[in-house]
Scaffold this active site. Structure first.
Site, short mmCIF file in Angstrom:
data_model
loop_
_atom_site.label_atom_id
_atom_site.label_comp_id
_atom_site.label_asym_id
_atom_site.label_seq_id
_atom_site.Cartn_x
_atom_site.Cartn_y
_atom_site.Cartn_z
N LYS A 1 0.83 -1.22 0.00
CA LYS A 1 0.00 0.00 0.00
C LYS A 1 0.86 1.26 0.00
O LYS A 1 0.67 2.16 -0.81
CB LYS A 1 -0.89 0.00 1.25
CG LYS A 1 -1.57 1.33 1.52
CD LYS A 1 -2.44 1.30 2.74
CE LYS A 1 -1.74 1.57 4.05
NZ LYS A 1 -1.48 2.97 4.38
N ASN A 2 1.83 1.31 0.92
CA ASN A 2 2.58 2.56 1.09
C ASN A 2 3.59 2.80 -0.03
O ASN A 2 4.25 3.84 -0.06
CB ASN A 2 3.25 2.59 2.46
CG ASN A 2 2.21 2.74 3.57
OD1 ASN A 2 1.06 3.06 3.28
ND2 ASN A 2 2.60 2.50 4.80
N CYS B 1 -5.05 7.69 9.19
CA CYS B 1 -5.24 7.12 10.53
C CYS B 1 -5.01 8.18 11.59
O CYS B 1 -4.07 8.99 11.47
CB CYS B 1 -4.25 5.98 10.76
SG CYS B 1 -4.71 4.45 9.96
N ARG C 1 -0.66 14.93 12.98
CA ARG C 1 0.12 14.57 11.79
C ARG C 1 0.22 15.81 10.90
O ARG C 1 -0.44 15.90 9.87
CB ARG C 1 -0.53 13.39 11.06
CG ARG C 1 -0.54 12.12 11.89
CD ARG C 1 -1.16 10.95 11.15
NE ARG C 1 -0.25 10.36 10.17
CZ ARG C 1 -0.58 9.33 9.40
NH1 ARG C 1 -1.78 8.79 9.48
NH2 ARG C 1 0.29 8.83 8.52
N ASP D 1 4.46 0.81 12.21
CA ASP D 1 3.25 0.08 11.76
C ASP D 1 3.23 -1.37 12.25
O ASP D 1 2.18 -2.00 12.29
CB ASP D 1 3.18 0.08 10.23
CG ASP D 1 2.95 1.47 9.67
OD1 ASP D 1 2.56 2.36 10.45
OD2 ASP D 1 3.18 1.67 8.46
N ARG E 1 -8.70 -0.38 4.27
CA ARG E 1 -7.81 0.62 3.67
C ARG E 1 -6.47 0.00 3.30
O ARG E 1 -5.81 0.46 2.37
CB ARG E 1 -7.55 1.76 4.67
CG ARG E 1 -8.78 2.60 4.92
CD ARG E 1 -8.44 3.79 5.76
NE ARG E 1 -7.21 4.37 5.25
CZ ARG E 1 -6.36 5.10 5.97
NH1 ARG E 1 -6.63 5.33 7.23
NH2 ARG E 1 -5.28 5.59 5.43
C1 EPZ Z 1 4.01 6.96 6.41
O1 EPZ Z 1 3.22 8.00 6.97
C2 EPZ Z 1 3.11 5.76 6.27
N1 EPZ Z 1 2.01 6.11 5.38
C3 EPZ Z 1 2.61 5.31 7.62
O2 EPZ Z 1 1.86 4.13 7.44
C4 EPZ Z 1 3.79 5.02 8.52
O3 EPZ Z 1 3.30 4.73 9.81
C5 EPZ Z 1 4.73 6.22 8.57
O4 EPZ Z 1 5.11 6.62 7.24
C6 EPZ Z 1 5.99 5.98 9.36
O5 EPZ Z 1 6.69 4.90 8.82
C7 EPZ Z 1 2.17 6.05 4.07
O6 EPZ Z 1 3.24 5.76 3.55
C8 EPZ Z 1 0.98 6.31 3.26
P1 EPZ Z 1 6.03 10.39 8.40
P2 EPZ Z 1 3.73 9.50 6.95
O7 EPZ Z 1 5.92 11.62 7.57
O8 EPZ Z 1 4.42 9.76 5.67
C9 EPZ Z 1 5.92 13.83 11.79
C10 EPZ Z 1 0.04 2.65 7.72
O9 EPZ Z 1 -0.54 2.07 8.70
N2 EPZ Z 1 5.74 14.81 10.69
O10 EPZ Z 1 7.26 9.56 8.29
O11 EPZ Z 1 2.59 10.35 7.35
C11 EPZ Z 1 4.69 12.96 11.98
O12 EPZ Z 1 3.70 13.61 12.73
C12 EPZ Z 1 0.51 4.07 7.87
O13 EPZ Z 1 0.21 2.12 6.63
C13 EPZ Z 1 5.71 16.17 11.00
O14 EPZ Z 1 5.84 16.57 12.16
O15 EPZ Z 1 4.77 9.44 8.15
C14 EPZ Z 1 5.25 11.74 12.62
O16 EPZ Z 1 5.40 11.96 13.98
C15 EPZ Z 1 -0.04 4.83 8.97
N3 EPZ Z 1 5.52 17.06 9.99
C16 EPZ Z 1 6.65 11.63 11.99
O17 EPZ Z 1 6.94 12.93 11.45
C17 EPZ Z 1 5.36 16.67 8.69
O18 EPZ Z 1 5.20 17.52 7.80
C18 EPZ Z 1 6.76 10.59 10.88
O19 EPZ Z 1 5.77 10.79 9.90
C19 EPZ Z 1 5.41 15.27 8.39
C20 EPZ Z 1 5.59 14.37 9.41
#
Ligand code: EPZ
Length: 416
Positions: A19-20, A113, A118, A303, A395
């Site tokens: 998915k990701n 989610c 986020r 995850d 999803r």
């Molecule tokens: C991706 O989310 C995945 N989603 C998530 O999978 C996964 O949990 C996550 O990466 C971490 O591995 C997809 O790929 C679609 P991040 P993403 O940006 O990109 C903070 C699942 O179950 N942050 O690496 O949203 C954020 O709040 C899902 O398949 C900011 O502060 O994750 C978090 O604490 C859920 N500002 C951390 O960084 C920003 O602009 C990591 O988020 C962006 C992120």
């Protein structure tokens, strides 16, 4: 979902596509302005929404089985309404693609989610550094780039997966070279880069995970096979482990799970690995793995946390979970407790005291991976568990009940 717990899972199933990986690839297809065929694309609600969004933008987008065909030549608009954006987090990845292709983008804040706050500030900061004008007001992010986006050196504050994807999509057609230091190194990022290279992009990945992206004038379409889903792999392995079963996952890549597999071995599971399969044989009783700290890749993926928590719930001993990515990852813990698990959560730490037996109850999916953890726990709980809130599960998992039935589980979806 109605789950009669207590049957050991046995047999072999193929692993779905990731998915990701496919979600950002679908957004990246916008940059090609031509036809892309994606194989091994899972049939998921999140994929449906990405395809609906592409159609809203004027593109052709169809899925037949596990093949998706997208033609982005006739893109006719660059705004995305709230009803599409709210349904998933990956919708924000359209931002970099649209502003690069059309010179502007106007999108609502994304959903996804509920794992705590986020924000999208990293995405916005990256685009600004690349010369894009960004305005945030009225719940929308509006971007403008009068000329071509400019390639720049970028250094991420945190290796955010989504922000790295935004940087990549904004950079592949930019003027000049973009370097991304502290980029996320998740296998799905590598898959996105592989897809873009197939389309003519120039991207080099350093050993430390840094990226060097030399902007090109145009991309072309391609045929591409999406990587297997490493989190779905952990899900089916956890299901095999809690039921005392033996399962072979065809297509699973051990190389993507280097932090998780030793942990599974610590619980007493035996693993047989080939480059593209994992076979797990569970012990009579799992042992608690001790401590589980989630980290950006190559650490233990956030995850996987809820799935390992389902395992720890029935393991012999105490497991401490420390979540380092999201502030509210353990929402499923309260639901696991309804099944008899003993879990105490304090902010980002959860302490799980394994019990010998879980007992069936009515439980509700709290989020995607939390829902998968409840399904896993239900498979070993004594009695008939009823799991609701399946929209979360759908999803990210392609017909999980069918794959679990193939492995001998007694699981069925009840029409409502
Ligand atoms: C991706 O989310 C995945 N989603 C998530 O999978 C996964 O949990 C996550 O990466 C971490 O591995 C997809 O790929 C679609 P991040 P993403 O940006 O990109 C903070 C699942 O179950 N942050 O690496 O949203 C954020 O709040 C899902 O398949 C900011 O502060 O994750 C978090 O604490 C859920 N500002 C951390 O960084 C920003 O602009 C990591 O988020 C962006 C992120």
């Amino acid at each position: 979902m109605v789950i009669e717990g207590g049957r050991p899972l046995r047999g072999e199933i193929p692993l779905q596509g990731a998915k990701n990986s496919v979600l950002p690839i679908l957004a990246a297809a916008v940059l090609t302005g031509s036809r892309c065929r994606l194989r091994n694309c899972p049939q998921l609600r999140d994929v449906d929404i990405m395809l609906e969004t592409l159609r809203y933008l004027g593109c052709r987008a169809e899925q037949q089985g596990n093949t998706v065909e997208v033609d982005t030549a006739a893109i006719s608009r660059c705004d995305i309404p709230e009803e599409y954006m709210r349904q998933l987090r990956s919708s924000v990845i359209f931002l970099g693609a649209l502003v690069s292709r059309c010179g502007q983008a106007d999108v609502a804040y994304p959903g996804g989610c509920d794992l705590g706050a986020r924000p999208v500030d990293y995405h916005v900061a990256i685009l600004r550094q690349m010369g894009v004008q960004v305005e945030e007001s009225g719940g929308r992010i509006v971007c403008r780039s009068p000329g071509r986006i400019t390639g720049v050196p970028l250094s991420l504050l945190f290796p955010s997966v989504g922000a790295t994807e935004t940087a990549i999509l904004a950079a592949v057609l930019a003027e000049g070279t973009t370097t991304v230091v502290h980029a996320a190194r998740e296998p799905e990022i590598r898959d996105l880069c592989r897809f873009l290279r197939c389309c003519g992009a120039r991207i080099r990945t350093g050993r430390d995970g840094s990226l060097e992206i030399e902007g090109v004038a145009a991309l072309h379409g391609c045929t591409f096979s999406v990587m297997p889903d490493r989190i779905a792999a952990v899900t089916y392995l956890a299901a095999a482990a809690v039921t005392g079963g033996e399962v072979r996952l065809k297509g699973a890549r051990p190389a993507h799970l280097t932090a998780v597999l030793p942990l599974l071995e610590q619980t007493g599971c035996r693993l047989l690995l080939t480059p593209d399969s994992i076979t797990l044989t569970a012990p009579a009783r799992l042992r608690a793995p001790g401590t589980v700290c989630t980290m950006p890749y190559p650490g233990i993926p956030t995850d996987a946390g809820p799935l390992l928590m389902a395992m720890a719930s029935v393991a012999d001993g105490t497991t401490v979970f420390v979540e380092n990515i999201f502030e509210n990852r353990f929402r499923c813990a309260a639901e696991l407790c309804r099944l008899g698990a003993r879990i105490r959560v304090e902010n980002r730490v959860a302490v799980v005291q394994g019990v010998e037996q879980l007992y069936a109850a009515h439980v509700a999916c709290t989020d995607l991976r939390g829902g998968a953890a409840l399904l896993t726990a239900g498979l070993c709980a004594q009695g008939t568990t009823v799991l609701t809130g399946l929209r979360h599960l759908d999803r990210g998992y392609q017909v999980p009940e069918i794959y679990l039935q193939k492995l001998g589980a007694c699981v069925r979806r009840r029409d409502v």
